[in-house]
Design a protein around this motif. Structure first.
Motif, PDB file in Angstrom:
ATOM      1  N   LEU A  55      -0.875   5.388  -6.868  1.00  0.00           N
ATOM      2  CA  LEU A  55      -0.987   4.440  -7.973  1.00  0.00           C
ATOM      3  C   LEU A  55      -1.810   3.228  -7.550  1.00  0.00           C
ATOM      4  N   GLU A  56      -1.591   2.780  -6.313  1.00  0.00           N
ATOM      5  CA  GLU A  56      -2.350   1.640  -5.804  1.00  0.00           C
ATOM      6  C   GLU A  56      -3.836   1.969  -5.758  1.00  0.00           C
ATOM      7  N   ASP A  57      -4.165   3.199  -5.340  1.00  0.00           N
ATOM      8  CA  ASP A  57      -5.566   3.626  -5.322  1.00  0.00           C
ATOM      9  C   ASP A  57      -6.166   3.615  -6.724  1.00  0.00           C
ATOM     10  N   ALA A  58      -5.338   3.919  -7.725  1.00  0.00           N
ATOM     11  CA  ALA A  58      -5.809   3.938  -9.110  1.00  0.00           C
ATOM     12  C   ALA A  58      -5.796   2.550  -9.740  1.00  0.00           C
ATOM     13  N   GLY A  59      -5.270   1.561  -9.024  1.00  0.00           N
ATOM     14  CA  GLY A  59      -5.229   0.207  -9.544  1.00  0.00           C
ATOM     15  C   GLY A  59      -4.072  -0.042 -10.497  1.00  0.00           C
ATOM     16  N   LEU A  60      -3.006   0.723 -10.346  1.00  0.00           N
ATOM     17  CA  LEU A  60      -1.833   0.576 -11.209  1.00  0.00           C
ATOM     18  C   LEU A  60      -0.615   0.175 -10.398  1.00  0.00           C
ATOM     19  N   GLU A  63       5.273  -0.199 -12.223  1.00  0.00           N
ATOM     20  CA  GLU A  63       5.790  -0.586 -13.538  1.00  0.00           C
ATOM     21  C   GLU A  63       4.830  -0.172 -14.648  1.00  0.00           C
ATOM     22  N   GLN A  64       3.531  -0.372 -14.427  1.00  0.00           N
ATOM     23  CA  GLN A  64       2.537   0.031 -15.416  1.00  0.00           C
ATOM     24  C   GLN A  64       2.543   1.544 -15.602  1.00  0.00           C
ATOM     25  N   ALA A  65       2.620   2.262 -14.488  1.00  0.00           N
ATOM     26  CA  ALA A  65       2.634   3.724 -14.557  1.00  0.00           C
ATOM     27  C   ALA A  65       3.879   4.222 -15.272  1.00  0.00           C
TER      28      ALA A  65
END
Length: 76
Positions: A55-60, A63-65
């Motif tokens: 998720l961090e790699d995707a910029g999320l 909580e957003q995910a």
């Protein structure tokens, strides 16, 4: 003043079928909506399965995910 949005591929395809009978056009539109819904469902299931580092790699954030993954398939 509002800008016109470009037609999607589905909309462009549907405009080329004006010679089709109305039930066929309705069936094509229904199929396009169901396909969109299925893609959203698959994407949100996959999003829910991602690890925090992914998720961090995707910029999320998690909580957003989670918020996106919990939405129902008919919500854009």
């Amino acid at each position: 003043m509002t800008q016109a949005r470009p037609l999607t591929a589905d909309a462009m395809t549907l405009t080329t079928y004006r010679a089709l009978p109305a039930p066929a056009v309705i069936a094509l539109r229904f199929a396009a909506v169901v396909t969109t819904w299925a893609a959203r469902r698959r994407t949100r299931i996959a999003l829910a399965a991602l690890e925090p580092w992914e998720l961090e790699d995707a910029g999320l954030t998690p909580e957003q995910a989670s918020a996106e993954a919990s939405r129902v398939f008919w919500q854009a």
